[in-house]
Design a protein around this motif. Structure first.
Motif, PDB file in Angstrom:
ATOM      1  N   SER A  94       2.344  -6.155  -1.549  1.00 58.00           N
ATOM      2  CA  SER A  94       3.121  -6.638  -2.764  1.00 58.00           C
ATOM      3  C   SER A  94       3.238  -8.238  -2.325  1.00 58.00           C
ATOM      4  O   SER A  94       3.773  -8.455  -1.379  1.00 58.00           O
TER       5      SER A  94
ATOM      6  N   SER B 276       9.216  -5.745  -3.313  1.00 59.95           N
ATOM      7  CA  SER B 276      10.066  -4.338  -2.868  1.00 59.95           C
ATOM      8  C   SER B 276      11.540  -4.475  -2.590  1.00 59.95           C
ATOM      9  O   SER B 276      11.714  -5.485  -2.234  1.00 59.95           O
TER      10      SER B 276
ATOM     11  N   TYR C 112       1.119   3.776 -10.029  1.00 55.61           N
ATOM     12  CA  TYR C 112       2.229   3.444  -9.782  1.00 55.61           C
ATOM     13  C   TYR C 112       2.219   1.580 -10.067  1.00 55.61           C
ATOM     14  O   TYR C 112       3.247   1.493 -10.666  1.00 55.61           O
TER      15      TYR C 112
ATOM     16  N   ILE D 167       5.495   6.798  -2.481  1.00 56.49           N
ATOM     17  CA  ILE D 167       5.087   5.475  -3.362  1.00 56.49           C
ATOM     18  C   ILE D 167       5.989   5.420  -4.584  1.00 56.49           C
ATOM     19  O   ILE D 167       6.340   4.199  -4.594  1.00 56.49           O
TER      20      ILE D 167
ATOM     21  N   TYR E 111       0.512  -7.245  -6.781  1.00 53.86           N
ATOM     22  CA  TYR E 111       0.080  -6.278  -5.953  1.00 53.86           C
ATOM     23  C   TYR E 111      -1.415  -6.890  -5.725  1.00 53.86           C
ATOM     24  O   TYR E 111      -2.286  -6.757  -6.660  1.00 53.86           O
TER      25      TYR E 111
ATOM     26  N   GLU F  11      -1.187   5.220  -5.893  1.00 55.86           N
ATOM     27  CA  GLU F  11      -0.571   3.953  -5.747  1.00 55.86           C
ATOM     28  C   GLU F  11      -1.222   3.172  -6.889  1.00 55.86           C
ATOM     29  O   GLU F  11      -0.354   2.278  -7.264  1.00 55.86           O
ATOM     30  N   THR F  12      -2.329   3.208  -7.243  1.00 51.60           N
ATOM     31  CA  THR F  12      -2.964   2.490  -8.401  1.00 51.60           C
ATOM     32  C   THR F  12      -2.069   2.544  -9.715  1.00 51.60           C
ATOM     33  O   THR F  12      -1.607   1.818 -10.359  1.00 51.60           O
TER      34      THR F  12
ATOM     35  N   LEU G  92       3.519   1.625   0.360  1.00 54.18           N
ATOM     36  CA  LEU G  92       2.155   1.509  -0.276  1.00 54.18           C
ATOM     37  C   LEU G  92       1.397   1.427   0.872  1.00 54.18           C
ATOM     38  O   LEU G  92       1.647   0.668   1.945  1.00 54.18           O
ATOM     39  N   THR G  93       0.322   1.900   0.784  1.00 51.28           N
ATOM     40  CA  THR G  93      -0.844   1.992   2.037  1.00 51.28           C
ATOM     41  C   THR G  93      -2.005   1.095   1.562  1.00 51.28           C
ATOM     42  O   THR G  93      -2.564   0.462   2.750  1.00 51.28           O
ATOM     43  N   HIS G  94      -2.383   1.281   0.436  1.00 52.15           N
ATOM     44  CA  HIS G  94      -3.599   0.573   0.047  1.00 52.15           C
ATOM     45  C   HIS G  94      -3.287  -0.883  -0.794  1.00 52.15           C
ATOM     46  O   HIS G  94      -4.166  -1.727  -0.763  1.00 52.15           O
ATOM     47  N   TYR G  95      -2.141  -1.228  -0.901  1.00 48.32           N
ATOM     48  CA  TYR G  95      -1.637  -2.513  -1.549  1.00 48.32           C
ATOM     49  C   TYR G  95      -0.769  -3.138  -0.677  1.00 48.32           C
ATOM     50  O   TYR G  95      -0.139  -2.868  -0.215  1.00 48.32           O
TER      51      TYR G  95
ATOM     52  N   THR H 200      -4.177   9.476  -2.841  1.00 47.74           N
ATOM     53  CA  THR H 200      -3.367   8.611  -2.664  1.00 47.74           C
ATOM     54  C   THR H 200      -3.421   7.394  -3.275  1.00 47.74           C
ATOM     55  O   THR H 200      -2.621   6.795  -3.954  1.00 47.74           O
TER      56      THR H 200
END
Length: 338
Positions: A185, A338, A325, A175, A190, A322-323, A180-183, A318
């Protein structure tokens, strides 16, 4: 309370559901005595009048006796803390399986579930249900709980604390590099990845077929009735709800420091970052059965935004990392690129 644990220099063994065994024995004895009592009533206490056919009533007790088996199987379950291998295992009638290593323990906390019960959670699934490691206590001042705290829990924590080279949580490593896995960019924002239409599709098909039927009648009948017209429009309500649900998009804008919720491409709600008040993890049940866990953002004035619904709790750790972050990126005004 009967002794439900065994402590040695190399291990701690706990039977958290040991109290089910005496309950099971009591019920079995009751079920066996019930037909006998009925027989004695029929023969008015004359034992010599008892005939073999009377004992056929025991066949009716068999399903109830079989239903008592879980009292003994669950009552024999053991949670084993192995100091030699630094592991925690669960032993059942089907065998023994490893739950986690000592360095994966996230917490051992009491929770209110049919009394006060201690649950063990791993760092990989700290928002899950966890593993039960104690019997039920009536409250904080229950003498059995105080005994567990001083004699069992203290020994468990001491054993875990002796583990060498405890590993640090490495969830934040990818992260911190922007992986990121769930978001996703997108420029200065995001976007939360969509969960897809899979869980909504069966209901869409169901109401879609009804809509086709009612609208077919509306346009083909020479004189459609008032109910035909009403149903043709009422059936559109669940379809509209489906469209609003499936087109939901949650966007974290770093430039405006706002979290916006889009439906049908239109901004429905907007939350200012300065109003953010933490996370709320909500475990849901339907008719007593687990039906998922919501991860929600809390805001001032009691507002909440549901970000995701997880069927399994393992990814929640996770997802929250991520949220957090992204929220820090928004706070600093850093671009989403990124």
């Amino acid at each position: 309370m009967a002794k439900y644990y065994h402590i040695t220099a190399d291990s701690i063994t706990i039977r958290p559901l040991a109290f089910l065994v005496p309950i099971g024995i009591a019920i079995v004895v009751l079920l066996l005595l019930l037909p006998l009592s009925t027989i004695l009533i029929l023969v008015k206490g004359h034992l010599g009048d008892i005939e073999t056919k009377y004992f056929a009533s025991y066949f009716f007790m068999l399903p109830f006796l079989f239903a008592c088996i879980p009292f003994f199987t669950y009552g024999k379950r053991q949670v084993i803390f192995d100091a030699l291998h630094h592991t925690i295992s669960l032993k059942t009638i089907f065998g023994k399986k490893k739950l986690m290593d000592f360095n994966e323990v996230a917490s051992i906390d009491p929770q209110v579930r049919f009394g006060l019960v201690y649950y063990l959670k791993s760092s990989a699934d700290r928002y899950g249900k966890g593993y039960r490691i104690s019997p039920s206590f009536t409250g904080e001042q229950d003498k059995d709980k105080l005994h567990f705290d001083s004699h069992v829990l203290s020994e468990i924590k001491l054993m875990i604390a002796k583990v060498p080279d405890r590993q640090a949580n490495n969830i934040l490593q990818p992260i911190s590099m922007g992986i990121l896995t769930h978001y996703v960019s997108e420029n200065d924002s995001y976007r939360l990845k969509s969960t897809g239409i899979g869980k909504f599709l069966p209901m869409l098909i169901f109401f879609g077929l009804f809509a086709c039927y009612f609208w077919y009648n509306l346009f083909t009948k020479n004189e459609p009735s008032g109910s035909d017209k009403q149903l043709s429009f009422i059936i559109l309500i669940p379809i509209l709800i489906f469209l609003l649900s499936v087109t939901k998009r949650v966007v974290f804008e770093t430039s405006t420091k706002k979290i916006k919720v889009y439906r049908l491409g239109i901004v429905f709600k907007s939350y200012a970052l300065e109003q953010f008040a933490g996370f709320n993890i909500v475990r849901k049940t339907t008719n007593g059965l687990y039906s998922g866990t919501d991860v929600r953002l809390k805001f001032n004035k009691s507002a909440e935004l549901t970000l995701a619904d997880f069927g399994k709790t393992n990814p929640i750790e996770t997802f929250i990392a991520e949220t957090e972050y992204i929220l820090k990126k928004m706070e600093s005004g850093t671009s989403g690129r990124s």
